[in-house]
Design an enzyme around this catalytic site. Structure first.
Site, PDB file in Angstrom:
ATOM      1  N   HIS A 185      23.633   0.886 -35.892  1.00  0.00           N
ATOM      2  CA  HIS A 185      23.920   1.245 -34.752  1.00  0.00           C
ATOM      3  C   HIS A 185      23.112   1.855 -33.693  1.00  0.00           C
ATOM      4  O   HIS A 185      22.478   1.199 -32.255  1.00  0.00           O
ATOM      5  CB  HIS A 185      25.508   2.055 -34.446  1.00  0.00           C
TER       6      HIS A 185
HETATM    7  O1  RIB Z   1      29.959   4.762 -34.629  1.00  0.00           O
HETATM    8  C1  RIB Z   1      28.650   4.110 -34.455  1.00  0.00           C
HETATM    9  C2  RIB Z   1      27.833   6.278 -33.992  1.00  0.00           C
HETATM   10  O2  RIB Z   1      28.902   6.983 -34.916  1.00  0.00           O
HETATM   11  C3  RIB Z   1      26.614   5.863 -34.981  1.00  0.00           C
HETATM   12  O3  RIB Z   1      25.452   6.581 -33.839  1.00  0.00           O
HETATM   13  C4  RIB Z   1      26.783   6.664 -36.230  1.00  0.00           C
HETATM   14  O4  RIB Z   1      25.314   7.523 -36.554  1.00  0.00           O
HETATM   15  C5  RIB Z   1      28.069   8.137 -35.749  1.00  0.00           C
HETATM   16  O5  RIB Z   1      27.091   8.597 -35.467  1.00  0.00           O
END
Ligand code: RIB
Ligand code: CA
Length: 313
Positions: free
Chosen positions: A242
């Site tokens: 992500h």
């Molecule tokens: O949903 C994914 C996000 O939430 C990413 O930033 C992960 O590190 C968590 O913080």
């Protein structure tokens, strides 16, 4: 594309990969500081993990400020089940050699953005947006120092990852997300709609490990541990990275595509708590406030990530 950059982060397995990625591009990303926030794990661990990322990147010069240890209003939630008890699944942690910078992250954001040249600072946000929301509440004039916000946050077409409708960073502090989305600064969001299309594979992880440096091994060890549970839970052929998509966007925006739309957050208690309402078709005729990224070039992303990890120790 040069950015005077601050990264707000809750390391976090994918955050660490994003931080290493960013610190491998000093000519394009002039990293001023990291500001840590509670999110994936409590603040003591996210701020320690941010220091470790700087150590692993050979960048102990980058100051790390600890920020908010809890959301604005809601009860805190964490994601240690995904990121491991220490917050960086797949690798051993240790006490960092460098201490945290003096002072609170919110005070750092306020004094830095108050004195920065107009619209000069890019703020990348990889966790709950609590630090910026607190800074905006105390000193709304700081928006003048911001060029743009690039957030890993939200979900629409993809559906949520912490509830059927909400993505973790927004769900962990929807009131903060609400304030940030209304602040008037240009915003790009990398939601699950994009990050769930940029997935690991055995070959992509092996390529990172095969670089042969310490950073490549760290990134591969994290992904080998982090990806399988995401793959299983969301029935995907690979694991998302992500937060690293935010760095790829900053370095090579042409890898991504999206649309300028109206996005608002549902902060009402109930089934939709933390949902980002992304008006992709402009049905509500409300002013557009977010460049919503819906697609990305997965191979291009991993090519860029590998090329940068190879520059690290
Ligand atoms: O949903 C994914 C996000 O939430 C990413 O930033 C992960 O590190 C968590 O913080
Ligand atoms: Ca994160």
């Amino acid at each position: 594309m040069h950015h005077t950059l601050i990264i707000d982060t809750d390391p976090g397995a994918d955050d660490v990969i994003a931080l290493l990625f960013a610190m491998a591009a000093p000519e394009a990303l002039e990293l001023q500081a990291l500001t840590a926030v509670a999110g994936n794990v409590p603040l003591a661990k996210t701020s320690r993990n941010a220091l470790l990322a700087c150590e692993w990147a050979g960048r102990p010069d980058i100051p790390v400020y600890a920020g908010a240890e809890r959301p604005l209003q809601r009860t805190p939630i964490y994601a240690a089940n995904i990121h491991g008890r220490e917050g960086i699944i797949g690798v051993d942690v240790h006490e960092p050699a460098t201490p945290l910078a003096e002072g609170h992250a919110v005070d750092y954001l306020i004094r830095t953005l108050r004195t920065a040249p107009e619209r000069s600072v890019t703020l990348a946000m990889l966790g709950p947006q609590t630090n910026l929301a607190l800074a905006l509440a105390q000193a709304p004039e700081i928006v003048r120092g911001l060029r743009e916000l690039v957030l890993m946050a939200g979900a629409h077409f993809n559906g949520g990852n912490i509830t059927p409708t909400a993505e973790f960073n927004v769900f962990a502090d929807p009131h903060a997300a609400e304030a940030v989305l209304k602040c008037g600064v240009p915003i790009t969001m990398l939601p699950l709609d994009a990050t769930h299309k940029i997935l690991t594979s055995d070959e992509r992880i092996a390529r990172l490990r095969g670089i042969g440096n310490r950073a490549g091994v760290i990134v591969a060890d994290i992904l080998d541990a982090y990806a399988p549970q995401e793959m299983q839970h969301y029935d995907m052929p690979g694991g998302p990275v992500h937060d690293a998509t935010v760095i790829a966007y900053l370095l090579q925006p042409s890898l991504f595509s999206g649309r300028l739309i109206n996005v608002e957050v549902d902060s009402r208690e109930g089934m939709g708590f933390g949902q980002t309402v992304a008006d992709w078709h402009g049905s509500l005729k409300r002013p557009a406030n977010v460049n919503w990224i819906a697609d990305g070039d997965a191979q291009g992303f991993f090519d860029l990530l590998a090329a940068h990890v190879a520059r690290l120790p």
